[in-house]
Design a protein around this motif. Sequence first.
Motif, PDB file in Angstrom:
ATOM      1  N   THR A  18       0.846  -1.180   0.000  1.00 26.16           N
ATOM      2  CA  THR A  18       0.000   0.000   0.000  1.00 26.16           C
ATOM      3  C   THR A  18       0.884   1.234   0.000  1.00 26.16           C
ATOM      4  O   THR A  18       2.108   1.130   0.001  1.00 26.16           O
ATOM      5  CB  THR A  18      -0.966  -0.020   1.214  1.00 26.16           C
ATOM      6  OG1 THR A  18      -1.851   1.083   1.121  1.00 26.16           O
ATOM      7  CG2 THR A  18      -0.213   0.028   2.515  1.00 26.16           C
TER       8      THR A  18
ATOM      9  N   GLN B 151       1.031  -4.076   4.131  1.00 20.78           N
ATOM     10  CA  GLN B 151      -0.036  -4.322   5.091  1.00 20.78           C
ATOM     11  C   GLN B 151       0.030  -5.780   5.520  1.00 20.78           C
ATOM     12  O   GLN B 151       0.063  -6.685   4.681  1.00 20.78           O
ATOM     13  CB  GLN B 151      -1.395  -3.998   4.483  1.00 20.78           C
ATOM     14  CG  GLN B 151      -2.471  -3.833   5.517  1.00 20.78           C
ATOM     15  CD  GLN B 151      -3.695  -3.153   4.957  1.00 20.78           C
ATOM     16  OE1 GLN B 151      -4.319  -3.682   4.061  1.00 20.78           O
ATOM     17  NE2 GLN B 151      -4.017  -1.991   5.485  1.00 20.78           N
TER      18      GLN B 151
ATOM     19  N   ARG C 108      -1.017  -8.930   8.689  1.00 18.58           N
ATOM     20  CA  ARG C 108      -1.807  -9.362   9.840  1.00 18.58           C
ATOM     21  C   ARG C 108      -0.823  -9.872  10.870  1.00 18.58           C
ATOM     22  O   ARG C 108       0.025 -10.713  10.564  1.00 18.58           O
ATOM     23  CB  ARG C 108      -2.792 -10.463   9.461  1.00 18.58           C
ATOM     24  CG  ARG C 108      -3.607 -10.964  10.647  1.00 18.58           C
ATOM     25  CD  ARG C 108      -4.718 -11.871  10.247  1.00 18.58           C
ATOM     26  NE  ARG C 108      -5.709 -11.244   9.398  1.00 18.58           N
ATOM     27  CZ  ARG C 108      -6.725 -10.482   9.849  1.00 18.58           C
ATOM     28  NH1 ARG C 108      -6.870 -10.275  11.133  1.00 18.58           N
ATOM     29  NH2 ARG C 108      -7.585  -9.963   9.020  1.00 18.58           N
TER      30      ARG C 108
ATOM     31  N   ARG D  22      -1.887  -4.286  10.515  1.00 17.39           N
ATOM     32  CA  ARG D  22      -1.047  -3.103  10.675  1.00 17.39           C
ATOM     33  C   ARG D  22      -0.306  -2.804   9.391  1.00 17.39           C
ATOM     34  O   ARG D  22      -0.098  -3.691   8.568  1.00 17.39           O
ATOM     35  CB  ARG D  22      -0.009  -3.330  11.792  1.00 17.39           C
ATOM     36  CG  ARG D  22      -0.580  -3.463  13.178  1.00 17.39           C
ATOM     37  CD  ARG D  22      -1.324  -2.220  13.621  1.00 17.39           C
ATOM     38  NE  ARG D  22      -0.452  -1.077  13.733  1.00 17.39           N
ATOM     39  CZ  ARG D  22      -0.039  -0.543  14.862  1.00 17.39           C
ATOM     40  NH1 ARG D  22      -0.430  -1.059  15.993  1.00 17.39           N
ATOM     41  NH2 ARG D  22       0.755   0.501  14.871  1.00 17.39           N
ATOM     42  N   ASN D  23       0.115  -1.568   9.217  1.00 20.50           N
ATOM     43  CA  ASN D  23       0.962  -1.163   8.114  1.00 20.50           C
ATOM     44  C   ASN D  23       2.399  -1.134   8.593  1.00 20.50           C
ATOM     45  O   ASN D  23       2.694  -0.604   9.665  1.00 20.50           O
ATOM     46  CB  ASN D  23       0.560   0.219   7.599  1.00 20.50           C
ATOM     47  CG  ASN D  23      -0.811   0.208   6.956  1.00 20.50           C
ATOM     48  OD1 ASN D  23      -1.235  -0.795   6.403  1.00 20.50           O
ATOM     49  ND2 ASN D  23      -1.508   1.329   7.022  1.00 20.50           N
TER      50      ASN D  23
ATOM     51  N   ARG E  24      -5.213   0.556  17.833  1.00 22.85           N
ATOM     52  CA  ARG E  24      -5.618   0.963  16.491  1.00 22.85           C
ATOM     53  C   ARG E  24      -5.323  -0.125  15.486  1.00 22.85           C
ATOM     54  O   ARG E  24      -4.326  -0.818  15.579  1.00 22.85           O
ATOM     55  CB  ARG E  24      -4.878   2.235  16.058  1.00 22.85           C
ATOM     56  CG  ARG E  24      -5.529   3.489  16.519  1.00 22.85           C
ATOM     57  CD  ARG E  24      -4.904   4.660  15.858  1.00 22.85           C
ATOM     58  NE  ARG E  24      -3.459   4.651  16.139  1.00 22.85           N
ATOM     59  CZ  ARG E  24      -2.586   5.410  15.524  1.00 22.85           C
ATOM     60  NH1 ARG E  24      -2.975   6.221  14.586  1.00 22.85           N
ATOM     61  NH2 ARG E  24      -1.318   5.356  15.828  1.00 22.85           N
ATOM     62  N   GLU E  25      -6.200  -0.230  14.491  1.00 17.83           N
ATOM     63  CA  GLU E  25      -6.004  -1.202  13.421  1.00 17.83           C
ATOM     64  C   GLU E  25      -6.021  -0.453  12.096  1.00 17.83           C
ATOM     65  O   GLU E  25      -6.766   0.506  11.922  1.00 17.83           O
ATOM     66  CB  GLU E  25      -7.131  -2.236  13.468  1.00 17.83           C
ATOM     67  CG  GLU E  25      -6.875  -3.431  12.599  1.00 17.83           C
ATOM     68  CD  GLU E  25      -7.809  -4.584  12.914  1.00 17.83           C
ATOM     69  OE1 GLU E  25      -7.834  -5.518  12.105  1.00 17.83           O
ATOM     70  OE2 GLU E  25      -8.496  -4.545  13.932  1.00 17.83           O
ATOM     71  N   ALA E  26      -5.200  -0.887  11.138  1.00 22.83           N
ATOM     72  CA  ALA E  26      -5.122  -0.232   9.838  1.00 22.83           C
ATOM     73  C   ALA E  26      -6.363  -0.536   9.014  1.00 22.83           C
ATOM     74  O   ALA E  26      -6.989  -1.585   9.168  1.00 22.83           O
ATOM     75  CB  ALA E  26      -3.872  -0.693   9.098  1.00 22.83           C
ATOM     76  N   ARG E  27      -6.697   0.387   8.113  1.00 23.35           N
ATOM     77  CA  ARG E  27      -7.796   0.135   7.191  1.00 23.35           C
ATOM     78  C   ARG E  27      -7.380  -0.913   6.181  1.00 23.35           C
ATOM     79  O   ARG E  27      -6.219  -0.972   5.777  1.00 23.35           O
ATOM     80  CB  ARG E  27      -8.175   1.412   6.445  1.00 23.35           C
ATOM     81  CG  ARG E  27      -8.731   2.475   7.338  1.00 23.35           C
ATOM     82  CD  ARG E  27      -9.155   3.658   6.507  1.00 23.35           C
ATOM     83  NE  ARG E  27      -9.460   4.778   7.364  1.00 23.35           N
ATOM     84  CZ  ARG E  27      -9.263   6.026   7.065  1.00 23.35           C
ATOM     85  NH1 ARG E  27      -8.738   6.344   5.888  1.00 23.35           N
ATOM     86  NH2 ARG E  27      -9.572   6.976   7.903  1.00 23.35           N
ATOM     87  N   ARG E  28      -8.311  -1.730   5.739  1.00 23.11           N
ATOM     88  CA  ARG E  28      -7.997  -2.789   4.777  1.00 23.11           C
ATOM     89  C   ARG E  28      -7.752  -2.217   3.391  1.00 23.11           C
ATOM     90  O   ARG E  28      -8.297  -1.179   3.032  1.00 23.11           O
ATOM     91  CB  ARG E  28      -9.133  -3.792   4.720  1.00 23.11           C
ATOM     92  CG  ARG E  28      -9.274  -4.577   5.993  1.00 23.11           C
ATOM     93  CD  ARG E  28     -10.266  -5.718   5.786  1.00 23.11           C
ATOM     94  NE  ARG E  28     -10.389  -6.431   7.034  1.00 23.11           N
ATOM     95  CZ  ARG E  28      -9.934  -7.656   7.211  1.00 23.11           C
ATOM     96  NH1 ARG E  28      -9.358  -8.289   6.236  1.00 23.11           N
ATOM     97  NH2 ARG E  28     -10.077  -8.251   8.364  1.00 23.11           N
TER      98      ARG E  28
ATOM     99  N   ARG F 201      -8.124  -2.026  -0.666  1.00 22.80           N
ATOM    100  CA  ARG F 201      -9.287  -2.258  -1.559  1.00 22.80           C
ATOM    101  C   ARG F 201      -8.862  -2.953  -2.803  1.00 22.80           C
ATOM    102  O   ARG F 201      -7.798  -2.938  -3.256  1.00 22.80           O
ATOM    103  CB  ARG F 201      -9.903  -0.924  -1.937  1.00 22.80           C
ATOM    104  CG  ARG F 201     -10.433  -0.199  -0.728  1.00 22.80           C
ATOM    105  CD  ARG F 201     -11.030   1.094  -1.158  1.00 22.80           C
ATOM    106  NE  ARG F 201     -10.955   2.019  -0.031  1.00 22.80           N
ATOM    107  CZ  ARG F 201     -11.752   3.026   0.116  1.00 22.80           C
ATOM    108  NH1 ARG F 201     -12.668   3.266  -0.773  1.00 22.80           N
ATOM    109  NH2 ARG F 201     -11.656   3.806   1.140  1.00 22.80           N
TER     110      ARG F 201
END
Length: 84
Positions: free
Chosen positions: A33, A41, A43, A59-60, A78-82, A84
Amino acid sequence: MSKKADKVAEAEVKEPVGDQPKLAQVVKIIGRTGSRGGVTQVRVKILDDINRTDRTIIRNVKGPTKIDDILALMETEREARRLR
């Protein structure tokens, strides 16, 4: 013990525990990303989480990363956005 030794012992007991990084193990690489693909990115599984067992978050990560790497995370809420 001397007064100096007592002060050192008190200082060791009063260290804040919340400032310590939590260790996490990379379980899966989801993808690249960022505008130029410089961020991966992943898991991760939180290793030293006492309350919740087998907790995983996304996480990134900047820099080279592979499966089974150990990351030191300063915060794990906090968790990173997935992607797309």
